[in-house]
Structure formats: C-alpha cells, structure tokens
Write an enzyme that holds these catalytic residues in place. Structure first.
Site, PDB file in Angstrom:
ATOM      1  N   LEU A 133       0.896  -1.148   0.000  1.00 15.07           N
ATOM      2  CA  LEU A 133       0.000   0.000   0.000  1.00 15.07           C
ATOM      3  C   LEU A 133       0.937   1.201   0.000  1.00 15.07           C
ATOM      4  O   LEU A 133       1.735   1.366   0.926  1.00 15.07           O
ATOM      5  CB  LEU A 133      -0.897  -0.025   1.240  1.00 15.07           C
ATOM      6  N   ASP A 134       0.890   1.995  -1.057  1.00 19.91           N
ATOM      7  CA  ASP A 134       1.875   3.054  -1.251  1.00 19.91           C
ATOM      8  C   ASP A 134       1.941   4.023  -0.080  1.00 19.91           C
ATOM      9  O   ASP A 134       0.983   4.166   0.682  1.00 19.91           O
ATOM     10  CB  ASP A 134       1.550   3.846  -2.526  1.00 19.91           C
ATOM     11  N   ILE A 135       3.064   4.720   0.024  1.00 20.52           N
ATOM     12  CA  ILE A 135       3.294   5.646   1.124  1.00 20.52           C
ATOM     13  C   ILE A 135       2.209   6.720   1.200  1.00 20.52           C
ATOM     14  O   ILE A 135       1.826   7.166   2.283  1.00 20.52           O
ATOM     15  CB  ILE A 135       4.703   6.291   1.004  1.00 20.52           C
ATOM     16  N   ASP A 136       1.667   7.129   0.025  1.00 16.67           N
ATOM     17  CA  ASP A 136       0.645   8.171   0.007  1.00 16.67           C
ATOM     18  C   ASP A 136      -0.765   7.593  -0.074  1.00 16.67           C
ATOM     19  O   ASP A 136      -1.726   8.309  -0.390  1.00 16.67           O
ATOM     20  CB  ASP A 136       0.894   9.142  -1.156  1.00 16.67           C
ATOM     21  N   SER A 137      -0.899   6.284   0.224  1.00 25.14           N
ATOM     22  CA  SER A 137      -2.210   5.635   0.284  1.00 25.14           C
ATOM     23  C   SER A 137      -2.481   5.195   1.715  1.00 25.14           C
ATOM     24  O   SER A 137      -1.561   4.987   2.507  1.00 25.14           O
ATOM     25  CB  SER A 137      -2.250   4.415  -0.645  1.00 25.14           C
TER      26      SER A 137
END
Length: 266
Positions: A133-137
């Site tokens: 899960l991406d850093i900005d998600s």
C-alpha cells in the site's frame, strides 16, 4: 553449488513428476516454501515416515506429514490488520520513511479488538505485509507470520480481490468529476488498459460519488490504480483500501491495528 551431473539428475527427476519437498508442502497448503525450509531444518517434516532433508525431491504420491512441533508453532502465528496512515511504507524502511510494522505495538492496539490473542513482541518476528500500500495511500494493510495466508492473498494463483475508494480530479475539474468524465474512458478503466507491456485483468470501476471512484482489482501491480487513472487523464488525490477478500477495514481507526479473528478468513 551443484555439479552439472547433479543438475541433470534434478532436471530428469522433475521431468518425471517430482518436486522439492518445500514446494510440495506449499502446494498442499500446509505452509509457505520458506516456512517449509525451516521445518525441514528442524526435522519436523516426514516423507513416507522418514525425516526429510533440505532440497529432497518427492513424488506426488509420497505421504507428507509434519510433526506436532510444526503444528504448534504454526498455531501461534498471528495475522494483523492495520489501518495504515499516510507517510508509512508497507515493507522495509526506505527514503527515510518508517515501515508500517512500527505501528504494531500495545498503544496502537484497537480497544475494540475482540480477539483473545494477547500481544507479545515475538509476534513481530517474520511479520510481513501481504502486498503493498503506497506511502501516500491509506487503509487496510494485512501483515502476517503465516505463509499460507500470504500465499492465498498475493500468490501467483490468488483470486482474492481488493477494494479501494479513489478520489480523483479530471484536469481542472475538482467537483462533479463524474459528469465531466467520458464514459468511454470509464470503460477503459474497467478493461482495455496495459501497464509495463502487459494487458491488465478486467476490473470493477464505478462512481461511489461524483468525486470518488470505487475500484475492485484482482491483481496488484506497482501503483496500479494511480497509473490506470493517469492513462485516462485522471489524477488521484486520495486512495484508501477498504477490503481484501472477505475482510473489511470496518471501523478500525487510522493508525490502529487488530488481530484477524479465528472465525475470519479471506
């Protein structure tokens, strides 16, 4: 290192339907290959009643058993559900950002967790995220010690779907994006796009509200949703995972975690 003769023998044995015992354990759904290697090292795996050796090749008809010590160790493994905040990476620390696993501690344990499991720091050993899960998600991140669960969620043959809520803008349009976004581009999001030279599997994509799309995916390429949106002129301004298989994020607060319940499954 194997000699050329040994390698040739292995090729011949595999051609005759034999596989390494760790792969056979994994194929039988008993554990992951890595976990199988640890069991073999500990002498906990039997092939036709004889203790298995590392790298041993077995027939599909061979009787594979594991000793009670392996079963007991597996029963103690935990799976944790985290509502990941923005600013944390899913796996190893990178670019100065902390991994999400640092949030797995007693102060962040959700008070309403109904599990009878009690936290101890040994549960952090081998605890790994099942997909990124991406850093900005934000949203649902599954971390587990159990290789069977990891394989079920992110293995090559996995059919577990993941659901996301994705807030988007379309060029300069920030409000009522649904009305301005072309139907043919929505159809492309559902099926017809390619990433990294590979066609994407069909996806469920619908408007949750005029500024937010709901995605359901059955694959997980790097930054897939953001790249899909970019391909049709959308810019993602917020992305939240709310479900993996049958497990939902529910009311779990941001930055807090709970155990996967005994009666839950993906």
């Amino acid at each position: 290192m194997q000699t050329a003769t040994a390698q040739a023998q292995n090729v011949q044995l595999k051609a005759e339907g034999q596989v390494r015992v760790n792969k056979r354990l994994s194929d039988l759904g008993m554990c992951s290959r890595r976990e199988g290697d640890a069991w073999i090292e500990n002498g906990w795996v039997l092939v036709n009643g004889v203790v298995a050796t590392m790298g041993q090749l077995v027939n599909l008809t061979d009787k594979i058993e594991i000793q009670r010590a392996a079963q007991e160790q597996q029963a103690q493994q935990v799976t944790i559900l985290l509502n990941k905040p923005m600013g944390y990476v899913s796996g190893q620390a990178e670019d100065g950002h902390e991994p999400a696993v640092v949030l797995i501690n007693p102060p962040n344990h959700w008070r309403e967790d109904r599990s009878k499991t009690r936290f101890n720091f040994s549960q952090l050993k081998g605890l790994a995220p099942c997909g990124r899960l991406d850093i900005d998600s934000i949203g649902l991140l599954v971390l587990t010690q159990d290789g069977r669960i990891a394989k079920h969620i992110i293995g090559e043959d996995s059919e577990v779907d993941k659901e996301y809520l994705v807030r988007v803008v379309y060029g300069a349009v920030e409000k009522d994006v649904e009305r301005h976004f072309p139907q043919d581009k929505l159809a492309l999001l559902r099926h017809g796009l390619s990433l990294d030279g590979q066609a994407l599997l069909p996806a469920e994509v619908d408007w949750q509200n005029p500024e937010q799309l709901r995605f359901v995916l059955r694959e997980g390429k790097k930054r897939q949703i953001r790249r899909m949106c970019e391909a049709v002129g959308l810019h993602v301004v917020g992305l939240k995972r709310i479900r993996i298989g049958k497990v939902t994020l529910g009311n779990l607060p941001v930055g807090q975690w709970r155990y996967l319940g005994a009666n839950e499954g993906f």
